[in-house]
Write an enzyme that holds these catalytic residues in place. Structure first.
Site, short mmCIF file in Angstrom:
data_model
loop_
_atom_site.label_atom_id
_atom_site.label_comp_id
_atom_site.label_asym_id
_atom_site.label_seq_id
_atom_site.Cartn_x
_atom_site.Cartn_y
_atom_site.Cartn_z
CG ASP A 19 48.60 -93.08 76.55
OD1 ASP A 19 48.33 -93.58 75.42
OD2 ASP A 19 48.24 -91.91 76.92
CG HIS A 36 49.37 -101.79 70.16
ND1 HIS A 36 49.42 -100.62 70.98
CD2 HIS A 36 48.37 -101.24 69.32
CE1 HIS A 36 48.10 -99.94 70.85
NE2 HIS A 36 47.59 -100.45 69.73
CG LEU A 130 58.34 -107.76 89.70
CD1 LEU A 130 58.15 -106.41 90.35
CD2 LEU A 130 59.15 -107.50 88.40
NE ARG A 184 47.89 -91.67 80.30
CZ ARG A 184 46.51 -91.98 80.31
NH1 ARG A 184 45.68 -91.74 81.28
NH2 ARG A 184 45.95 -92.21 79.00
C1 FPP Z 1 48.19 -97.17 74.80
O1 FPP Z 1 48.73 -96.50 73.65
C2 FPP Z 1 48.28 -98.52 74.92
C3 FPP Z 1 47.54 -99.59 74.87
C4 FPP Z 1 46.26 -99.23 74.67
C5 FPP Z 1 48.14 -100.86 74.76
C6 FPP Z 1 49.22 -101.43 75.58
C7 FPP Z 1 50.04 -102.56 74.98
C8 FPP Z 1 51.29 -102.61 74.93
C9 FPP Z 1 52.10 -101.70 75.70
C10 FPP Z 1 51.78 -103.70 73.98
C11 FPP Z 1 51.62 -105.26 74.55
C12 FPP Z 1 51.47 -105.44 76.09
C13 FPP Z 1 52.11 -106.72 76.52
C14 FPP Z 1 51.78 -106.78 77.94
C15 FPP Z 1 52.79 -107.71 75.59
P1 FPP Z 1 47.75 -95.81 72.32
O2 FPP Z 1 47.46 -96.84 71.43
O3 FPP Z 1 46.43 -95.36 73.19
O4 FPP Z 1 48.69 -94.71 71.98
P2 FPP Z 1 47.98 -93.41 71.31
O5 FPP Z 1 47.40 -92.61 72.55
O6 FPP Z 1 49.29 -92.71 70.84
O7 FPP Z 1 47.29 -93.23 70.16
#
Ligand code: FPP
Length: 252
Positions: A19, A36, A130, A184
């Protein structure tokens, strides 16, 4: 003296709710999608760290079923990142004995992503160091409902049988054990529909670190916190258990 070969997370199931990508980007005046992209680099670092620490199963929450509600451009970027990751990381996973597996629903993913998942899973199927599970279009409540609908009486379902059904319902191959440690990032403190059944006795660690800044140091810190915790699974602490051994057992 500590054994040289001691690996702090040996045999554990580590789950991570990644997150903070959006906030990481916002703080830099960048679009959320930049967060991302940077988050994908943190995934790579974390997988390497987990393998180094002897983690047996690593489950990463990449896209929840509720994330479909995000703007279409953001969803499209995430889907592209997943596809690219599967394409570029499969060879590296093979080299390091990582078995890649995508858990969650596949019926709502675009066909080319499903093909990339199947290809990466087939290519890495022999990995035994893993088990890396990427959760995409994942909802624990949906998984529990799907597992419950697979159950066919007669006879009562046990917790072990239900865990097996649940693993099948989310395409976990191989089946994963319960979660030992859940991290988290970004300071939020909730489970957000991730591995609700599997986290029944998980130790929870919340870190303010935003996901794109996460890596080996944070994995090691969380494992250190985990090692200080006393896991009792509803029983007494070890010392008290021994002290009460003389008492008559009252069942079950
Ligand atoms: C939450 O942060 C993250 C996500 C919803 C997407 C997770 C994706 C990645 C870590 C990148 C790509 C993954 C792979 C496996 C290649 P948020 O966008 O909700 O952050 P915020 O709460 O600060 O808005």
């Amino acid at each position: 003296m500590q054994d040289e070969k001691f690996k702090p997370g040996e045999g554990l199931h580590l789950a991570i709710i990644m997150d903070g990508n959006g906030r990481w980007a916002k703080r830099r005046g960048l679009p959320r999608t930049a967060g991302h992209r940077e988050g994908a680099k943190a995934v790579r670092r974390t997988v390497e760290a987990a393998a180094d620490c002897g983690i047996e199963t690593l489950s990463l929450y990449a896209f929840s079923s509720d994330n479909w509600q995000r703007p279409p451009e953001e969803v499209a970027t995430l889907m592209q990142l997943f596809e690219r990751y599967l394409g570029t990381e499969a060879a590296r996973c093979v080299k390091h004995g990582v078995r890649l597996n995508v858990i969650g629903r596949r019926d709502r993913l675009r066909p080319r992503l499903v093909r990339a998942i199947e290809k990466a899973e087939a290519a890495t199927a022999q990995g035994s160091a893993l088990h890396l599970r990427l959760a995409v279009d994942y909802s624990s409540r949906h998984a529990i409902a799907a597992a419950a609908s697979m159950f066919r009486p007669p006879g009562a379902v046990t917790a072990e049988m239900f865990s097996e059904l649940l693993n099948r319902a989310v395409n976990s191959d191989p089946a994963a054990p319960d979660v030992d440690l859940l991290i988290r990032t970004s300071g939020e403190q909730r489970l957000s529909d991730f591995l609700l059944w599997e986290c029944a006795y998980a130790e929870l660690v919340f870190t303010p670190c935003l996901w794109p800044d996460f890596g080996k140091q944070q994995v090691e810190e969380a494992l250190h916190v985990f090692q200080q915790r006393e896991r009792r699974f509803g029983a007494l602490p070890d010392a008290e258990q021994v002290a009460s051994e003389g008492l008559e057992a009252v069942g079950p």
